[in-house]
Design an enzyme around this catalytic site. Structure first.
Site, short mmCIF file in Angstrom:
data_model
loop_
_atom_site.label_atom_id
_atom_site.label_comp_id
_atom_site.label_asym_id
_atom_site.label_seq_id
_atom_site.Cartn_x
_atom_site.Cartn_y
_atom_site.Cartn_z
N SER A 1 -8.46 27.13 13.51
CA SER A 1 -9.18 26.97 12.24
C SER A 1 -10.67 26.73 12.44
CB SER A 1 -8.57 25.84 11.43
OG SER A 1 -7.21 26.09 11.15
N HIS B 1 -12.79 21.83 11.12
CA HIS B 1 -13.28 22.85 10.19
C HIS B 1 -14.79 22.74 10.02
CE1 HIS B 1 -9.15 23.53 8.01
NE2 HIS B 1 -9.07 23.60 9.33
#
Length: 295
Positions: free
Chosen positions: A199, A245
């Site tokens: 991610s 992230h």
């Protein structure tokens, strides 16, 4: 100062980093026609490479000597998704390995700061010298929905970016963004909180896509909406490492900005300097956290 934007000679409002291999005039994706080497403009295809009223072809440039480049200075390739396919293949191979071997394989490669491992009766983690976890965790997944979402995102975002940046620069953005996400997670998350997944790298590609679209003066609303939606999920869903992230997004954005805005006459210096600076910041975060956990 940034060099003047190069625009397609047939569509002056469209910036491009691609040139006709015969006459060397800049052409946009709509105008370029595949040739045995690189791309040609419509006039050269129709006139056998003699140019047109839009401007004569420069003398002394053989087709074999032309080097068509992307907007970031990368070489054009026949398969602009090759590295994206390889990255997806690596992620899937590691996932299948995790399914086959089980938790022992995952526990040996996931990102964890410092934790006691009853299996080995010892402390494990990045703080214990297992630096490889910062990278191996980027290619590690467990849940089917997790790898499915990440690989679909990698396919959608990776292909266009690989074509626009070139393979080496695209891979650099991916790896640095992944490491940036791991480093921020290591720095801010609990030392015994494991994390894994691509991610961080995917968010880096999303940031790079936004930079590229702005550089090419495309409509930014779709990518901004996608970014806002993903950040909303990041901070509202449970069991998501927001640190990975955010870290990946920041690093991917910064590195991509340095790549596509580098002045042509100093392109290599600016691009390499940006990548080195990002790597130094990542190393600094890892060092600070390691000193905190072991000091």
């Amino acid at each position: 100062m940034e060099d003047q934007a190069v625009c397609c000679y047939r569509h002056p409002q469209r910036e491009t980093g691609i040139s006709c291999v015969r006459c060397e005039r800049p052409i946009c994706p709509e105008c370029m026609i595949s040739a045995s080497v690189g791309f040609q403009c419509p006039e050269c295809v129709r006139g056998g490479g003699q140019g047109s009223s839009a401007g004569p072809a420069p003398a002394g440039h053989a087709v074999r000597d032309a080097r068509p480049r992307t907007i970031a200075g990368g070489a054009l390739t026949s398969d602009p998704r090759l590295l994206t396919k390889i990255l997806i293949g690596i992620n899937l191979a590691v996932w299948f390995m995790a399914l086959a071997v089980g938790d022992h394989f995952v526990n040996a490669l996931d990102l964890v700061g410092r934790v006691y491992d009853p299996g080995t009766n010892s402390l494990v983690g990045v703080a214990e010298g297992q630096w490889y976890r910062l990278l191996t965790s980027v290619f590690l997944h467990q849940q089917p929905i997790h790898i499915a979402f990440n690989m679909l995102s990698l396919w959608w975002l990776g292909g266009p970016l690989e074509a626009a940046l070139g393979r080496a620069r695209y891979l650099t953005v991916y790896l640095l963004a992944g490491l940036g996400g791991s480093a921020l997670s290591y720095l801010l998350a609990a030392q015994n909180q494991p994390s894994l997944g691509a991610s961080g790298a995917i968010f880096g590609l999303l940031g790079a896509t936004a930079v590229l679209m702005r550089r090419l003066r495309y409509d930014m609303r779709p990518v901004i909406a996608l970014l806002v939606l993903n950040l909303l999920f990041t901070f509202t869903w449970a069991n998501i490492s927001w640190q990975a992230h955010v870290g990946g997004l920041v690093v991917g954005t910064v590195v991509a900005y340095g790549m596509v805005h580098a002045p042509r006459e100093k392109r290599a210096l600016v691009q390499q300097g940006t990548c080195v600076l990002a790597l130094l910041v990542i190393v600094a975060m890892v060092w600070v956290r390691t000193m905190e956990l072991t000091g």
